[in-house]
Design an enzyme around this catalytic site. Sequence first.
Site, short mmCIF file in Angstrom:
data_model
loop_
_atom_site.label_atom_id
_atom_site.label_comp_id
_atom_site.label_asym_id
_atom_site.label_seq_id
_atom_site.Cartn_x
_atom_site.Cartn_y
_atom_site.Cartn_z
CB THR A 127 75.61 79.22 81.77
OG1 THR A 127 75.55 79.93 80.42
CG2 THR A 127 75.69 77.56 81.72
CB VAL A 259 71.94 93.94 74.60
CG1 VAL A 259 72.72 95.27 74.28
CG2 VAL A 259 71.11 94.48 75.97
CG HIS A 535 84.00 74.44 82.16
ND1 HIS A 535 84.78 73.30 82.79
CD2 HIS A 535 82.76 74.32 82.79
CE1 HIS A 535 83.91 72.81 83.64
NE2 HIS A 535 82.80 73.16 83.59
#
Length: 603
Positions: A127, A259, A535
């Site tokens: 990010t 993954v 956040h």
Amino acid sequence: MRTLWLFIIIVATSSAHNFLDIVKNYIHSPGNEKKFTSNSRYDFIIVGAGSSGSVLANRLSENKKWRILLLEAGYMPNFLNRIPLFVGYFQLTGYNWGYNVEPQKNACLGMVNHQCSWPRGRGLGGTSILNYMIHTRGNKFDYDKWTSLGNVGWSYADVLPYFKKSERFNVPGIKNSSYHNENGYLCVEHVPYHTKLATTFLNAGQELGYKIVDYNGQDQKGFSYIQVNMGHGKRCTGATAYLEQINRPNLEIITGARVTKILIDADKRAYGVEYIKDTVWKKVICSKEVLLSAGTIDSAKLLMLSGIGPKEHLEELNIPVIQDSKVGYSMYEHVGFLGLTFMVNQSESLLQSRLLFDPNVFLEYLLYKRGPISIPGGAEALAFISTKYAPDERPDVELLFVSGSLHSDNGQVLKRALRLSEDLYDTVYKPIEEQDAWSIWPIVQYPRSVGRLMLRSKDPFEPPKMDPNFFSHPADIEIILEGIKHAINISKTKAFQAYGSRLHDLKIPGCKQFEFASDDYWRCAIKHLPSMMNHEIGTAKMGARTDTYAVVDPQLRVYGIKALRVVDASIMPTMPIGHVNAGIYMIGEKAADMIKESWKSEL
């Protein structure tokens, strides 16, 4: 011209990322069952090359005896990503996973389908390749609280050395070795250019009796230009800071590697992962530990896909339960309000049309890496303040100053990135296109509303179900409302009145029944235009064994599973003040030392 620039940027940054759609279509085609290639062996496998994963890869590979594998689903961003002003554009590209929250009852009412976007980076740097680069550490009492909750070793005194270790601090006028370090990997600087409006914001703060502070130093309350992860006017990501500067034969980085599962044996020990790259399934094995640094959303998702999570939820999806754990709970986000726009009578704000048609602006950036293009999406300054609701000496609201508004790009980027509805944008913002304005985003610092992340299915290619339950606790709206009142007071100072600042007063559709600027109007407006700050935390909460919601212990080891740690924002037990990315670097630095300590016999 504007559309051309948007087209160039999106095309230039998206082509490499169509692979995920190709992979998904291939996997779901008849006859394409998993066929694994032969195993490869490493000492440590790191999943995710974001802020914390990049730190881990760098620090663990310092031991030449260890062989490290870093797996990243995305690729290295191109040079356009380094240009700060383009932050909004990159959220429209394949460098963003494109996640949206579930339709909300009390929030995101002005967004398409009542769903706010929750941008998350996909590429080397995570990010940090598409955030606004704002570097804030949080308040010292935030980390002392972590310790009080049973997380031994996470007090402010414990974590400050790791904040310092990470940073290469270069802010003029601030030289304090007690709080800063000039020799780390991560660039921390001021934006090299400030509009007059940003300086006016600081002057207004002083007029109201606040100090100009280094919010990453001793005092946090007050006004400041933002400190950013930028090096000489260019974005500094986790990858550019921690990976580009090293070239170690014992560190292997594989991009385009999705993954899908953590491999766990009968003794409940993690011994590797499976992933897919270019439609080929692969398994890799490690002798020491698997380290999850896939972020608050995808680390939790991967744990549950691997059988670590709430028993009832996993059984509903026919996922064999290996460890019953509160994965996905305790999810918090800083949330604020996007809708405070103040009109001015001078040409001082960041209008996209003004920038794109001025060749001198681009020349200044190309030659000197400064000027308006060096401003990250218009964010220039902030203030941390306390409202009447603050429970202690910590500030409970951030006021983020932006030298523009939601209309400043004429609906080209922000409208799409934020998922604003046509009705809201056309009613409130289209009438003021090409007009100068500035904004303040009031952001609650200790949100009470708690969300949950769940799997939508056992298919690893399906996005998870993310329900943040925004404003389910009424205190969050009331605190933001107080922040709005403080912001309006700032606009009324002599400093801002020199620009004729006035509150833009076109009502938001859906709130027209309320008197404009009344408390009830603002409460309605907040629900329609909340700001997402990227956040999100807490889905793999760190806590003592006695904490029934704890997923990892204070060493970041997953309870009930050997050789598996989580190292990213998902482990944060409570929300720190400000912006979380600095804390994620700190977590990576501290985790690296804890891992080295666990295996010190081999150092």
